[in-house]
Write a protein that holds these residues in place. Sequence first.
Motif, mmCIF file in Angstrom:
data_model
loop_
_atom_site.group_PDB
_atom_site.id
_atom_site.type_symbol
_atom_site.label_atom_id
_atom_site.label_comp_id
_atom_site.label_asym_id
_atom_site.label_seq_id
_atom_site.Cartn_x
_atom_site.Cartn_y
_atom_site.Cartn_z
ATOM 1 N N CYS A 57 -3.899 -4.931 1.542
ATOM 2 C CA CYS A 57 -4.237 -5.491 0.229
ATOM 3 C C CYS A 57 -3.298 -6.626 -0.150
ATOM 4 O O CYS A 57 -3.193 -6.978 -1.326
ATOM 5 N N CYS A 68 0.814 -1.224 0.000
ATOM 6 C CA CYS A 68 0.000 0.000 0.000
ATOM 7 C C CYS A 68 0.842 1.266 0.000
ATOM 8 O O CYS A 68 1.648 1.500 0.903
ATOM 9 N N SER A 75 -3.076 -6.785 -4.206
ATOM 10 C CA SER A 75 -4.203 -6.196 -4.930
ATOM 11 C C SER A 75 -4.103 -4.673 -4.970
ATOM 12 O O SER A 75 -3.454 -4.063 -4.126
ATOM 13 N N ARG A 76 -4.764 -4.086 -5.952
ATOM 14 C CA ARG A 76 -4.868 -2.626 -5.956
ATOM 15 C C ARG A 76 -6.215 -2.217 -5.339
ATOM 16 O O ARG A 76 -6.350 -1.128 -4.812
ATOM 17 N N ALA A 77 -7.198 -3.112 -5.424
ATOM 18 C CA ALA A 77 -8.498 -2.857 -4.812
ATOM 19 C C ALA A 77 -8.428 -3.474 -3.413
ATOM 20 O O ALA A 77 -8.428 -4.693 -3.268
ATOM 21 N N CYS A 78 -8.363 -2.629 -2.404
ATOM 22 C CA CYS A 78 -7.996 -3.118 -1.067
ATOM 23 C C CYS A 78 -9.140 -3.903 -0.405
ATOM 24 O O CYS A 78 -10.213 -3.361 -0.123
ATOM 25 N N GLN A 79 -8.858 -5.165 -0.124
ATOM 26 C CA GLN A 79 -9.859 -6.036 0.488
ATOM 27 C C GLN A 79 -10.160 -5.621 1.927
ATOM 28 O O GLN A 79 -11.308 -5.721 2.374
ATOM 29 N N ALA A 111 -9.947 -2.546 3.279
ATOM 30 C CA ALA A 111 -10.767 -1.320 3.256
ATOM 31 C C ALA A 111 -12.205 -1.667 2.906
ATOM 32 O O ALA A 111 -13.151 -1.142 3.496
ATOM 33 N N LYS A 112 -12.370 -2.586 1.957
ATOM 34 C CA LYS A 112 -13.720 -2.969 1.542
ATOM 35 C C LYS A 112 -14.444 -3.690 2.689
ATOM 36 O O LYS A 112 -15.615 -3.417 2.959
ATOM 37 N N TYR A 113 -13.744 -4.572 3.354
ATOM 38 C CA TYR A 113 -14.341 -5.331 4.457
ATOM 39 C C TYR A 113 -14.841 -4.382 5.557
ATOM 40 O O TYR A 113 -15.941 -4.549 6.085
ATOM 41 N N ILE A 123 -10.491 5.176 1.819
ATOM 42 C CA ILE A 123 -9.056 5.266 1.528
ATOM 43 C C ILE A 123 -8.712 6.732 1.298
ATOM 44 O O ILE A 123 -9.459 7.413 0.596
#
Lengths: 316, 295
Positions: free
Chosen positions: B250, B31, B194-198, B200-202, B207
């Motif tokens: 990520c 990150c 990953s670039r799409a942070c798991q 942050a999503k969880y 961000i």
Amino acid sequence: MIKPRIKAPVNSYESCKLQIKAGAGEIYVGYLSDKIKKLSFSGRGKESYNKTKTHVNYDEFKKIVKLAHEHGVIVEFAANMPMIGDDPDGGTKFQEYFLEYIQGAILAGVDRLIVGDLGNIIYLRKKGIKLPITASVFLATINSEQGLLLKDLGVDKLCLPHHLTFDEIKSIKEVTGLDVEIFAHFGCSFIESTCSLYHHANEEINFGLPCRGIYYLDKTDESTTILDTGEDCALCALPEIIDAGVTSIKIVGREMDYKLTSTITFIYNYALSSLERGEKMDNIMSHIKERFDFDFWEKGFCDTERCKYINTEYYI
Amino acid sequence: MKYEIRVRDYEKLSDIIDLEFDIVGIGDEGCVHKLPNIEIAKDMIKKIKNARKMIRIITPKIPERHLRRVVELIKIISNETEEFWITINDLGLLYALKKEKIELKHVTIGRAISRSFEDCLWYEHILRDEDEFVKDAIIQNNMAHKVKIDFFKDYQIDAIESNMLEHQEKAFANLKNCGYKVCVHYGYIAVAFSRACQTAKYYKAEIPDCKAKCSKPIHMTMTGIWDRKEYLKPSSKVEEINPTYNLIGCVLYRDYLGELSAVKFTNIDVMILNYSQFENVLKLEQAIRKIREVA
């Protein structure tokens, strides 16, 4: 408007016929090498878990190249093995196998090579291979500076990773001046070159798509699809994709039923051709829903909000 | 062998700075938001220098929109201190730093670039029918590659990071023969970035204001398989392989499953420990002590 070409997966002569009919402007395909038993020199195993063949034999391959050229379709050769090094004893025998694989494709008349390892790009140029090279998604070109590095090495087309914004795609295109390819349909949660959750690698154990699986979290005692940040569909985003200067849009799926992937090609081609005629995207979507059996698409992609390049809130 | 402790957060530096080790790594391999800002970077450098330790800046893959900022940060750090190591996980950043003529003395390729097929938990199954030669060639570290080494000569690269894996002994020897230092991550194998942070999503976190959410790993075990149509119960064979991971931000990790005594330390120059992977500083100290005993 410059209409991007659709780059479609081909895993048999029949699939090639259907993809061309559906509107593919480019195809990508690999052939079977006898040097590796289950894996291949491209980004897939020779078969997927469900036993779908992802590669064709060499005779079929030659026929595919011929057919594509008869229809003015570009053939990109899948040579995107994601990581390669010297032999364990420091020799180069394994790389020579890879070179043989490339030479076979050149003999058959392919137009471009898709290469997935930095060393392989350098190696092929050193060996006098002059064919245009597409930098595979396995090179993870996430910024324009990497695009410029690859350009210095003789790459003239970049296949960009899944999770980018329109502005970033546009910037990479403008700064590098290279052709740019993006994924239109289906996608990964992780950056391809860095992901070791292997699937479609001729496995006999069913791991499914591991990043989309359910995981039990010890601490909170819950089961969730925590790793799933995959995005699958770019249909509604086509106007922005065109605006970003994208040259090719790629449909994933050498490991899938070609009837499904060619249907996807058909829908994208229908939308792109309609946009070319000046129609608005909202109207195009209405037409698609009226004219075609679109239920499976809406259930699988629209309802699950797996929209590519639009839901970017968790992009770092 | 040197020991390196990585801290992903500025506030954690004081926890570890007085321990007995050699290098402090700042930042995160996944990150970009874990890189310190310029003021914090200057302060950290001062503290690390005062503790007579070496400094490593860890950079991840850098999306287009962050690239200029990171290049500027590295430029300022290189003006601040000559003697620092930098881990690069993005070829574009490497290229940009060279173009900007930023003088770097010690560049290490990180494990978002340095990979092996062995990183996959079920690599043995996938390679089950391959000839021994092909198997060995495929699990070789992708940086033990002469054409890459020649290319990287112009980039001051003198070290390669790798996962601690059971069958990388030959790869480490090859990397050493190529003139690289080998820096190995203790205990946790990086499986995917990953670039799409798991994380942050969880947590539905915004961000970049999510930094505190990933200070500790999220442990998980696969209990459902998505086969594109439906979720299935994992087979007994999957359960035997036991896909168990932990997520930090990520980046997805898995445990090193071998015995520490099976690791050949001869070709390892730096052993890296990530503070985030440990429950507390005592556990971290214990791990260092254990490695010292075995190595």
